[in-house]
Design a protein around this motif. Structure first.
Motif, PDB file in Angstrom:
ATOM      1  N   CYS A   1      42.608 123.566  56.614  1.00 41.58           N
ATOM      2  CA  CYS A   1      42.430 122.498  57.637  1.00 41.58           C
ATOM      3  C   CYS A   1      41.287 122.306  58.444  1.00 41.58           C
ATOM      4  O   CYS A   1      40.632 121.444  58.914  1.00 41.58           O
ATOM      5  CB  CYS A   1      43.791 122.329  58.391  1.00 41.58           C
ATOM      6  SG  CYS A   1      45.048 121.964  57.670  1.00 41.58           S
ATOM      7  N   GLU A   2      40.904 123.724  58.636  1.00 34.87           N
ATOM      8  CA  GLU A   2      39.680 123.717  59.710  1.00 34.87           C
ATOM      9  C   GLU A   2      38.390 123.239  58.637  1.00 34.87           C
ATOM     10  O   GLU A   2      37.225 122.699  59.387  1.00 34.87           O
ATOM     11  CB  GLU A   2      39.555 124.916  59.914  1.00 34.87           C
ATOM     12  CG  GLU A   2      38.183 125.388  60.759  1.00 34.87           C
ATOM     13  CD  GLU A   2      37.777 126.931  61.056  1.00 34.87           C
ATOM     14  OE1 GLU A   2      38.297 127.101  62.219  1.00 34.87           O
ATOM     15  OE2 GLU A   2      37.496 127.581  60.565  1.00 34.87           O
ATOM     16  N   LEU A   3      38.324 123.615  57.322  1.00 40.16           N
ATOM     17  CA  LEU A   3      37.279 123.205  56.457  1.00 40.16           C
ATOM     18  C   LEU A   3      37.244 121.987  56.153  1.00 40.16           C
ATOM     19  O   LEU A   3      36.237 121.265  56.142  1.00 40.16           O
ATOM     20  CB  LEU A   3      37.211 123.885  55.028  1.00 40.16           C
ATOM     21  CG  LEU A   3      37.083 125.456  55.115  1.00 40.16           C
ATOM     22  CD1 LEU A   3      37.415 126.159  53.805  1.00 40.16           C
ATOM     23  CD2 LEU A   3      35.537 125.654  55.356  1.00 40.16           C
ATOM     24  N   ALA A   4      38.428 121.271  56.249  1.00 31.88           N
ATOM     25  CA  ALA A   4      38.598 119.703  56.000  1.00 31.88           C
ATOM     26  C   ALA A   4      37.437 118.740  56.763  1.00 31.88           C
ATOM     27  O   ALA A   4      37.353 117.849  56.506  1.00 31.88           O
ATOM     28  CB  ALA A   4      39.949 119.414  56.025  1.00 31.88           C
ATOM     29  N   GLU A   5      37.253 119.519  57.881  1.00 31.43           N
ATOM     30  CA  GLU A   5      36.617 118.762  58.956  1.00 31.43           C
ATOM     31  C   GLU A   5      35.157 118.682  58.646  1.00 31.43           C
ATOM     32  O   GLU A   5      34.180 117.506  58.788  1.00 31.43           O
ATOM     33  CB  GLU A   5      36.399 119.472  60.590  1.00 31.43           C
ATOM     34  CG  GLU A   5      37.621 119.803  60.925  1.00 31.43           C
ATOM     35  CD  GLU A   5      38.461 118.102  61.415  1.00 31.43           C
ATOM     36  OE1 GLU A   5      37.565 117.354  61.680  1.00 31.43           O
ATOM     37  OE2 GLU A   5      39.671 118.277  61.616  1.00 31.43           O
ATOM     38  N   VAL A   6      34.421 119.546  57.568  1.00 28.11           N
ATOM     39  CA  VAL A   6      33.249 119.235  56.981  1.00 28.11           C
ATOM     40  C   VAL A   6      33.433 119.365  55.708  1.00 28.11           C
ATOM     41  O   VAL A   6      32.034 119.169  54.914  1.00 28.11           O
ATOM     42  CB  VAL A   6      32.517 120.540  57.504  1.00 28.11           C
ATOM     43  CG1 VAL A   6      32.156 120.362  59.109  1.00 28.11           C
ATOM     44  CG2 VAL A   6      33.044 121.860  57.059  1.00 28.11           C
ATOM     45  N   ALA A   7      34.154 119.441  54.956  1.00 30.50           N
ATOM     46  CA  ALA A   7      34.148 119.566  53.257  1.00 30.50           C
ATOM     47  C   ALA A   7      35.306 119.128  52.775  1.00 30.50           C
ATOM     48  O   ALA A   7      36.245 118.289  53.342  1.00 30.50           O
ATOM     49  CB  ALA A   7      33.991 121.138  53.092  1.00 30.50           C
ATOM     50  N   THR A   8      35.363 118.782  51.423  1.00 32.74           N
ATOM     51  CA  THR A   8      36.508 118.509  50.746  1.00 32.74           C
ATOM     52  C   THR A   8      37.389 119.440  49.996  1.00 32.74           C
ATOM     53  O   THR A   8      36.885 120.310  49.465  1.00 32.74           O
ATOM     54  CB  THR A   8      36.039 117.391  49.364  1.00 32.74           C
ATOM     55  OG1 THR A   8      35.157 116.629  49.820  1.00 32.74           O
ATOM     56  CG2 THR A   8      37.118 116.904  48.803  1.00 32.74           C
TER      57      THR A   8
END
Length: 359
Positions: A184-191
């Protein structure tokens, strides 16, 4: 006893939350432990976790016996706040801690156990508690095709923050708290997709306006592991806020575990192939107890042979901080002290020589 070799009633291996809880409980049980910590400070692995990590339990549930955690009772401490608290706890109870003392092996000796320390003199002890945690032994399950995978494959132990993954296609493997939190943290900048063997259950952190830990500590934390397996029905993930919405909206999705890695991505279980830049294994950790292998205290998978934290192979050998050692909370900040208090009387009896029937 060889008087040229330092001898202690009990040695605690590891100076993180588990080792400090063990040492505090042993002190209360009437013996004087020495703590051997491999690192430069008695803070365990907390300083090495990813940047955004917070404890799931509020401050009111995170105190060790004798020292209030402090801060807002309903606040969630950061990685660094927990590390600083552990250092304060060690200082507050005056523990004998030797840092930069990495244990390489534990052996049987005429006067108990020999504890071998890298680059230093061996010490002996009547009793030993292994509390070295698991961060040093990330679980990296073999993946079909990984040798030919041209992307980046890493464990969550190596992850720090989302910045290096901006604009990338990322698959996070795992079905626990770390997998969901990092995804969920990565979803701010990645798919991002979470790939797991079975669906997980998101547990709201707030229930009827109160943190779920009010219910956990009132009952769930006291249930034995073999009951938990029947009640949970699958992995439980604490939703600290917004996770359910992110999965519902498609900002993050969950798919069954892929069947193999290809040269440039993954092959999903339905046969579809997809390009992937990075695969992050959030597949947990295993007890880091290699120093006990020669002692014969571990099984074929290098897991400790024990019942409730007391060795079934060696009198005077105990464990603290194992996952589900005695309960759901065993390897958590809120639960480790209770486990330490449970095994301390038996370990202290051996440490003080009170376990022998002869007078």
């Amino acid at each position: 006893m060889n008087t040229s070799i330092p001898h202690y009633p009990v040695v605690v291996i590891g100076g993180g939350q588990s080792g400090l809880a063990a040492a505090g409980a042993l002190r209360h049980a009437g013996t004087d432990p020495v703590v051997l910590e491999a690192g430069a400070t008695a803070q365990g692995s907390w300083p090495d976790y990813y940047d955004s990590l917070k404890a799931f339990s509020p401050n009111r549930f995170n105190s060790m016996p004798g020292l209030d955690f402090g801060g807002n009772p309903d606040g969630y401490p950061t990685r660094d706040e927990v590390a600083h608290y552990l250092a304060r706890y060690a200082e507050s109870i005056g523990l004998h801690i030797r840092t930069d003392a990495r244990v390489t092996e534990v052996t049987e000796e005429p006067d108990g156990f020999g504890v071998h320390i890298a680059g230093q003199q061996m010490v002996t002890a009547n009793a030993v508690i292994a509390a070295s945690g698991s961060f040093g032994r990330p679980n990296r399950p073999p993946l079909t095709g990984q040798d030919g995978f041209g992307g980046e494959l890493l464990h969550v132990a190596e992850y720090r923050n989302p910045a290096p993954f901006a604009g990338k296609r990322v698959v996070v493997v795992g079905g626990g708290n770390s997998a969901v939190q990092v995804a969920c943290e990565l979803a701010e900048v990645a798919t991002v997709t979470v790939a797991s063997l079975e669906p997980f259950h998101l547990v709201p952190q707030q229930l009827n306006g109160r943190d779920a830990h009010h219910l956990l500590v009132a009952g769930f934390d006291h249930l034995p592991p073999h009951w938990l397996a029947q009640l949970a029905g699958g992995p439980l993930v604490m939703d600290v806020g917004g996770y359910a919405e992110m999965f519902a909206s498609g900002a993050v999705d969950r798919r069954p575990m892929f069947s193999e890695l290809t040269s440039d991505g993954v092959r999903w279980d339905d046969g579809e192939t997809e390009f992937v830049d990075t695969v992050i294994l959030a597949t947990g950790y295993r007890p880091d107890l290699g120093y006990l292998r020669g002692l014969g205290a571990l099984d074929g998978d290098a897991a400790p042979l024990h019942v409730g934290g007391l060795s079934t192979t060696h009198v005077g050998l105990g464990y603290i901080g194992l996952e589900l050692q005695r309960s759901f909370a065993s390897n958590t900040l809120r639960g480790v002290a209770r486990d330490a208090e449970a095994i301390a009387p038996a370990i202290a009896a051996v440490a003080n020589g009170a376990h022998r029937l002869s007078m």
